[in-house]
Design a protein around this motif. Sequence first.
Motif, mmCIF file in Angstrom:
data_model
loop_
_atom_site.group_PDB
_atom_site.id
_atom_site.type_symbol
_atom_site.label_atom_id
_atom_site.label_comp_id
_atom_site.label_asym_id
_atom_site.label_seq_id
_atom_site.Cartn_x
_atom_site.Cartn_y
_atom_site.Cartn_z
ATOM 1 N N GLU A 46 20.992 -16.702 -50.288
ATOM 2 C CA GLU A 46 21.002 -16.679 -51.757
ATOM 3 C C GLU A 46 20.912 -15.266 -52.317
ATOM 4 N N THR A 47 20.020 -14.453 -51.740
ATOM 5 C CA THR A 47 19.876 -13.096 -52.272
ATOM 6 C C THR A 47 21.173 -12.312 -52.075
ATOM 7 N N ASN A 48 21.807 -12.516 -50.911
ATOM 8 C CA ASN A 48 23.096 -11.852 -50.683
ATOM 9 C C ASN A 48 24.109 -12.229 -51.754
ATOM 10 N N GLY A 73 16.381 -15.781 -56.899
ATOM 11 C CA GLY A 73 16.459 -16.613 -55.688
ATOM 12 C C GLY A 73 15.108 -17.226 -55.348
ATOM 13 N N GLU A 74 14.070 -16.428 -55.438
ATOM 14 C CA GLU A 74 12.728 -16.886 -55.080
ATOM 15 C C GLU A 74 12.189 -17.897 -56.085
ATOM 16 N N GLN A 75 12.649 -17.767 -57.319
ATOM 17 C CA GLN A 75 12.161 -18.694 -58.352
ATOM 18 C C GLN A 75 12.560 -20.140 -58.006
ATOM 19 N N GLY A 149 12.678 -4.458 -52.684
ATOM 20 C CA GLY A 149 13.557 -4.040 -51.586
ATOM 21 C C GLY A 149 13.806 -5.213 -50.674
ATOM 22 N N ARG A 150 14.981 -5.225 -50.013
ATOM 23 C CA ARG A 150 15.358 -6.350 -49.162
ATOM 24 C C ARG A 150 14.281 -6.609 -48.099
ATOM 25 N N GLY A 151 14.018 -7.870 -47.911
ATOM 26 C CA GLY A 151 12.967 -8.238 -46.956
ATOM 27 C C GLY A 151 11.569 -8.138 -47.548
ATOM 28 N N GLY A 152 11.494 -7.926 -48.858
ATOM 29 C CA GLY A 152 10.225 -7.602 -49.512
ATOM 30 C C GLY A 152 9.206 -8.725 -49.593
HETATM 31 N N1 ASP Z 1 15.047 -12.692 -50.637
HETATM 32 C C1 ASP Z 1 14.839 -11.291 -50.394
HETATM 33 C C2 ASP Z 1 15.871 -10.776 -49.419
HETATM 34 O O1 ASP Z 1 16.714 -11.511 -48.964
HETATM 35 C C3 ASP Z 1 13.452 -10.994 -49.962
HETATM 36 C C4 ASP Z 1 13.061 -11.570 -48.630
HETATM 37 O O2 ASP Z 1 13.701 -12.488 -48.133
HETATM 38 O O3 ASP Z 1 12.073 -11.123 -48.067
HETATM 39 O O4 ASP Z 1 15.888 -9.614 -49.135
#
Ligand code: ASP
Length: 404
Positions: A46-48, A73-75, A149-152
Amino acid sequence: MALVVQKYGGTSVGTADRIKNVAKRIIKTYEAGNDVIVVVSAMSGETNKLVALANEMSEIPDGREYDVVVATGEQVTIGLLAMHLKSLGYKAKSYQGWQVPIITDSVASKARIESIDDKNIRADLKDGAIVIVAGFQGIDAAGNVTTLGRGGSDTSAVAIAAALTADVCEIYTDVDGVYTTDPNICKEARKVEKISYDEMLELASLGAKVLQIRSVEFAKKYNVDVHVRSSLNENTGTMVTREDKEMEGILVSGVAYDKNEAKIAVMGVPDKPGIAAKILTPLSDAAISVDMIVQNVSQAGMTDFTFTVTKADLKQALLITNEVAKATQAKEVLSDENISKVSIVGLGMRSHAGVATQMFVALAANGINIQMISTSEIKISVVVDEKYTELAVRVLHDTFGLKD
Ligand code: ASP
Ligand code: MG
């Protein structure tokens, strides 16, 4: 009774069924008498998609609005999860970053968490609710939505665990934990039981993608034990934790690789004071980060200056470097995209001599040429031809006895 923070990554909440599955695990933890705070990522992919949409609107999307978009996306996941838990008869409440609030600085798309107000969450926990917080997002002092930031989401989880002094911070992902190397290229890779913050930081920054680097920095700063484990089984994962005596005894605890860098060499630069600064300053001005740097011994007043940047930055870095080369009367600028960085990491290197030699001998015995070398107290990295990446990883994994 403990306070447990559980973070579920994108694949763990990638479909409605998976969200329901995650709910089972949450309920189990809750029914065991724990207070539970759950942090979730967006559903996988989704974030992509959101990032791609933003890039369609503008070549360089406005930072504030970019965060408004990618935070959504997180919402979706927090709402879906809370809804499902409620339908099963549990008290649950979803929180976006601003509702907690999680206060960050104002650097759009890579904001840093400054503080977390625990008042609302504590009240809900006291009320018996399962608290579900959107990862990856916060709010700045001016009220703008920010992302980390990605992966946050990893960082959100660790920061919440630190702010509420949780007993455990569990990061659920689609792998069983931290491995001695990438199991996809080395069958003998093995899950490690525990690893120190510093080793994890090196491995994370070297391309092992299990945890966002900042989450490990946070964990180290606030001494949060982070348990990285799979949401698909009950196996114990890897504990990322403070270092202890036992860890010092292990020479090498992991082998990492990164195919994401490219090499630029400025040949025949006049060896004068200030030359490194002249070459690197325009790059940092353009927000291009340089990783490894090697300067040769000068001969007849000339030297070669070699460094690596990410492949994504190569084009722009070359343009900039060519200009500097002209201005400094360097002979030529060469570049190579087909390189890879292979590294060994281990606390034991601090107190044991000869690890580097062992590494270089093993690579040489397999016909792998080393193009660049860099070291830190607990890490040795070499740049090799990209086509040798897998071989180098396997050879080093074997050399340092990581399989058993
Ligand atoms: N959804 C965000 C991402 O894909 C944050 C995460 O997944 O940690 O980067
Ligand atoms: Mg992740």
